[in-house]
Motif scaffolding. Structure first.
Motif, mmCIF file in Angstrom:
data_model
loop_
_atom_site.group_PDB
_atom_site.id
_atom_site.type_symbol
_atom_site.label_atom_id
_atom_site.label_comp_id
_atom_site.label_asym_id
_atom_site.label_seq_id
_atom_site.Cartn_x
_atom_site.Cartn_y
_atom_site.Cartn_z
ATOM 1 N N LEU A 1 0.776 -1.210 0.216
ATOM 2 C CA LEU A 1 -0.205 0.276 -0.237
ATOM 3 C C LEU A 1 0.876 1.234 -0.116
ATOM 4 C CD1 LEU A 1 -2.704 1.694 0.211
ATOM 5 C CD2 LEU A 1 -3.162 1.405 2.351
ATOM 6 N N ALA A 2 1.599 0.909 0.843
ATOM 7 C CA ALA A 2 2.771 2.588 1.135
ATOM 8 C C ALA A 2 3.138 2.973 -0.766
ATOM 9 C CB ALA A 2 4.177 2.330 2.139
ATOM 10 N N ILE A 3 4.267 1.729 -1.051
ATOM 11 C CA ILE A 3 4.104 1.614 -2.747
ATOM 12 C C ILE A 3 3.851 1.915 -3.380
ATOM 13 C CG2 ILE A 3 5.515 0.101 -3.984
ATOM 14 C CD1 ILE A 3 6.543 -1.230 -2.342
ATOM 15 N N LYS A 4 2.285 1.795 -3.535
ATOM 16 C CA LYS A 4 1.108 1.696 -4.260
ATOM 17 C C LYS A 4 0.586 4.019 -3.479
ATOM 18 C CE LYS A 4 -1.577 1.363 -7.184
ATOM 19 N NZ LYS A 4 -1.627 0.462 -9.366
ATOM 20 N N LEU A 5 0.954 3.828 -2.636
ATOM 21 C CA LEU A 5 0.437 5.434 -2.484
ATOM 22 C C LEU A 5 1.592 6.525 -2.952
ATOM 23 C CD1 LEU A 5 -0.770 4.917 1.265
ATOM 24 C CD2 LEU A 5 -2.209 5.716 -1.118
ATOM 25 N N LYS A 6 2.286 6.250 -3.186
ATOM 26 C CA LYS A 6 4.046 7.073 -3.489
ATOM 27 C C LYS A 6 3.831 6.849 -4.767
ATOM 28 C CE LYS A 6 8.545 7.572 -2.390
ATOM 29 N NZ LYS A 6 10.413 7.197 -1.367
ATOM 30 N N PRO B 1 -5.480 14.002 3.753
ATOM 31 C CA PRO B 1 -6.291 14.107 2.426
ATOM 32 C C PRO B 1 -6.321 13.971 0.955
ATOM 33 C CG PRO B 1 -5.870 16.884 4.460
ATOM 34 C CD PRO B 1 -4.620 15.049 4.264
ATOM 35 N N THR B 2 -4.183 13.214 1.336
ATOM 36 C CA THR B 2 -4.345 13.280 -0.292
ATOM 37 C C THR B 2 -4.840 12.182 -0.714
ATOM 38 O OG1 THR B 2 -2.144 12.891 -0.161
ATOM 39 C CG2 THR B 2 -3.162 15.325 -0.666
ATOM 40 N N VAL B 3 -5.055 10.634 -0.225
ATOM 41 C CA VAL B 3 -5.219 9.685 0.080
ATOM 42 C C VAL B 3 -6.545 9.554 -0.500
ATOM 43 C CG1 VAL B 3 -5.824 7.360 1.757
ATOM 44 C CG2 VAL B 3 -3.487 9.003 1.730
ATOM 45 N N ASN B 4 -7.021 8.436 -1.213
ATOM 46 C CA ASN B 4 -7.770 7.900 -1.978
ATOM 47 C C ASN B 4 -8.470 6.498 -1.100
ATOM 48 O OD1 ASN B 4 -10.347 6.739 -3.292
ATOM 49 N ND2 ASN B 4 -9.939 8.494 -4.923
ATOM 50 N N ILE B 5 -9.621 6.281 -0.132
ATOM 51 C CA ILE B 5 -9.309 5.310 -0.190
ATOM 52 C C ILE B 5 -9.627 4.409 -0.814
ATOM 53 C CG2 ILE B 5 -12.124 5.837 0.173
ATOM 54 C CD1 ILE B 5 -12.024 4.293 2.552
ATOM 55 N N ASP B 6 -10.226 4.312 -2.340
ATOM 56 C CA ASP B 6 -10.169 3.539 -3.130
ATOM 57 C C ASP B 6 -9.127 2.545 -3.441
ATOM 58 O OD1 ASP B 6 -12.535 4.024 -3.416
ATOM 59 O OD2 ASP B 6 -13.048 5.305 -4.551
ATOM 60 N N MET C 1 -6.948 2.391 -0.735
ATOM 61 C CA MET C 1 -6.880 0.971 0.560
ATOM 62 C C MET C 1 -7.326 -0.086 -0.135
ATOM 63 S SD MET C 1 -6.610 4.266 3.133
ATOM 64 C CE MET C 1 -5.899 2.743 4.428
ATOM 65 N N ILE C 2 -8.263 -0.184 -0.619
ATOM 66 C CA ILE C 2 -9.665 -1.216 -0.569
ATOM 67 C C ILE C 2 -8.914 -2.497 -1.004
ATOM 68 C CG2 ILE C 2 -11.900 -2.627 -1.600
ATOM 69 C CD1 ILE C 2 -12.769 0.950 -2.128
#
Length: 624
Positions: free
Chosen positions: A490-495, A515-520, A522-523
């Motif tokens: 998840l961390a790699i994907k968010l970056k 605020p910049t994280v989209n919950i989709d 994280m699913i």
């Protein structure tokens, strides 16, 4: 022989349908009086449901056990979540409706509902005895008696159609108008006034060229109004809407013919809606603008005409044709139905109790445009509340009164009875001071318990709701427990997406607060999120990121609720309250507020007046 019912509902529009269904479902023998069966729940104006504030009202209607949300979902042609780029307090769903199928859906529901009988007639008079309504008289002379009556006459009350210099008595679409009810109300001492609204022309689809128009598609998000609608798949095969702009030639035509408009020729003396003005009114009010937006919308899959949103007018038909053909792509347009304005009677809503029962006529309730509002959604919300409260009064129960922090429906009714109207009322997010609490995603959390307690939400649906809320709470608990390192997938994907750069370990909740994280995103990495509906995900994000603001807002509400609990005796004599401002004294006498909270919201009643009132109550009613 006269018929006897528990509740009679006059008018089968959006308010009447909700009122009649609510009463019947609460085991009241109910009559719905409407002249034509196939005009039940008709959409005489815009073919859409929802929008800013209005879309949240539809969600609230559903949470309380009403029908509009289900009908809108079943017959949607296009779906959009409006204001999604702004804060969650103003998000709202809107659907382009198939007006033919919407009406058919509602007609089927009405005709199949137990305890509900449709009477195809015109109600020509009210039976009022000893300041209480006893029933109605039909146009054929038949008497229909009841314990309560709900008036939902829409724009049919002593209505007149206006086009240019022409003016004639009629309801929408040349249907018969109702004159007798107005006289009954006047004779009973009810204050009436005149409002107006209008509708744009309908243009044959095959006569226009939209190749240069801007396409307005729907969204592929998983959206729906009703809790019972499957939210796991988006609406498929959505119809396109289009955007065009009027031309300087359109403006010139209107300016040269302005005196021919019913609105500017003196034919219309009533007040129209500020937020949905006629096109000629736009030209006058915004004289510096050369062009205006116009939306081209489908009315039905089975229809052959476009609805020209934003082009209402009361010009004569020859001028209308010039206006229409001045629009880009409409040079050869053929008109299926001309635009017109309509004037109608409505009551001063300050004559109503919060239950929507008239103060001076017992057991007579009103809902919809007769109360000075505009819009299908506002009407349906009032109709539902009138149906609930008429039924509860028959049963000897306290009315259901929604506070301003509980529902947009509560905001609307509170505005109507305390502030009155001087133009057709339209719900706006700006009218709701607690809009962060009145969100699109949390209608169930606010109102589902009330719908269940009243009896309009079934055991099956309520249990589904309890499962729904448990899933949200379980997901939040899991998000608080699960942790992600900087090297996690998840961390790699968010970056990679540029949404977050995790420098150390984070819990799921901590990540979601960014605020910049989209919950989709994280699913896939949080099991509990995979089975949640769109509204549930929204609730988790909003409650997580806005927890501090929500907490502060709730603290403010708690203070206001204390004022609602300070009751004002019904026998109070405001002339005995010292140092009240003259305007405040007059308004308090007229509105007769039930508590200090309501009194404080009356236009013209200031904080100093409230202090004087509190002082008087403390000294004069201390032992009561």
């Amino acid at each position: 022989m006269s018929k006897q019912f528990d509740v009679i509902v006059i008018g089968g529009g959006h308010a009447g349908v909700e009122g009649a269904l609510a009463a019947a479902r609460l085991n009241k023998k109910t009559a719905l009086i409407n002249l034509y069966k196939d005009r039940i729940a008709a959409m005489p104006c815009n073919p859409s449901i929802g929008g800013p504030a209005k879309g949240i009202v539809v969600r609230e209607i559903d949470a309380l056990g009403g029908e509009m949300a289900k009908a809108a979902d079943k017959t949607a042609l296009q779906t959009k979540l409006l204001n999604s780029s702004r804060g969650p307090g103003v998000w709202a769903l809107r659907v382009q409706s198939d007006k033919v199928e919407y009406a058919k859906y509602m007609q089927k529901v009405v005709l199949e509902q137990n305890n509900l009988e449709l009477i195809e007639a015109i109600a020509s008079d009210l039976i009022i005895e000893d300041n209480a309504v006893k029933g109605v008289v039909l146009n054929n002379g038949e008497v229909v008696k009841s314990n309560a009556v709900i008036l939902t006459t829409g724009t049919y009350l002593k209505s007149e159609i206006l086009t240019g210099y022409e003016k004639f008595s009629s309801g929408p679409n040349e249907e018969p108008t109702s004159n007798g009810i107005s006289e009954s109300l006047k004779n009973a001492g009810i204050e009436l006034f005149r409002f107006k609204t209008g509708t744009p022309p309908r243009i044959y689809k095959n006569s226009v060229n939209l190749s240069k128009a801007i396409k307005e598609p729907g969204t592929d998000a998983k959206l729906a109004f009703s809790f019972s609608t499957d939210l796991y798949t988006p609406l498929e095969n959505q119809e396109l809407c289009y955007l065009i702009h009027s031309t300087p030639e359109t403006k010139k035509i209107i300016e040269e013919n302005l005196t021919k408009s019913a609105m500017y020729s003196g034919k219309i003396e009533s007040i129209g809606p500020r937020y949905c003005p006629s096109f000629e009114d736009k030209i006058v009010r915004f004289a510096s603008k050369e062009t205006h937006q116009i939306f081209i919308e489908p009315e039905s899959l089975k229809g052959d005409a476009w609805y020209i949103q934003g082009f209402s007018t009361s010009m004569p038909t020859d001028v209308q044709l010039l206006m229409i053909r001045s629009l880009p792509g409409f040079e050869k347009a053929e008109v299926k139905a001309w635009a017109y304005a309509i004037e109608y009677d409505c009551i001063n809503p300050m004559q109503l109790n919060p239950s929507l029962e008239l103060k001076n006529i017992k057991n007579l309730f009103t809902a919809g445009q007769i109360n000075g509002t505009s819009g299908y959604e506002e009407a349906a919300g009032q109709g539902l509340m009138a149906g609930i409260n008429a039924s509860r009064k028959i049963d000897g129960l306290e009315p259901l009164i929604l506070r301003r922090d509980e529902a947009y429906i509560g905001v609307m009714i509170d505005d109507l009875i305390n502030k009155g109207v001087w133009e057709p009322y339209r719900l706006l997010t700006s009218r709701a001071e607690h809009r962060l609490l009145l969100r699109n995603d949390n209608a169930e959390a606010r109102l589902k318990d009330k719908g269940y307690e009243i009896g309009l939400i079934t055991e099956q649906e309520y249990n589904a709701y309890l499962t729904y809320t448990k899933q949200i709470n379980d997901a939040i608990n899991q998000l608080e427990e699960v942790r992600f390192t900087p090297k996690s997938e998840l961390a790699i994907k968010l970056k990679e997406l540029g949404q977050a750069d995790l420098k150390h370990g984070y819990s799921g909740i901590e990540i979601l607060k960014i605020p910049t994280v989209n919950i989709d995103v994280m699913i896939p990495y949080v099991d509990c999120l995979k089975e949640l509906k769109n509204n549930q995900l929204q609730s988790i994000v909003i409650e997580t990121r806005f927890a501090g603001y929500v907490k502060t807002e709730r603290q403010t509400v708690e203070r206001l609720i204390k004022l609602e609990k300070k009751k004002i005796p019904l026998d109070i004599d405001y002339d005995k309250v010292e140092n009240l401002a003259t305007e405040a004294r007059q308004k308090l006498k007229k509105v007769k507020p039930l508590n200090i909270g309501q009194a404080s919201r009356i236009t013209g009643v200031n904080p100093a007046d409230i202090q004087m009132l509190l002082f008087y109550l403390k000294n004069s009613y201390a032992n009561k």
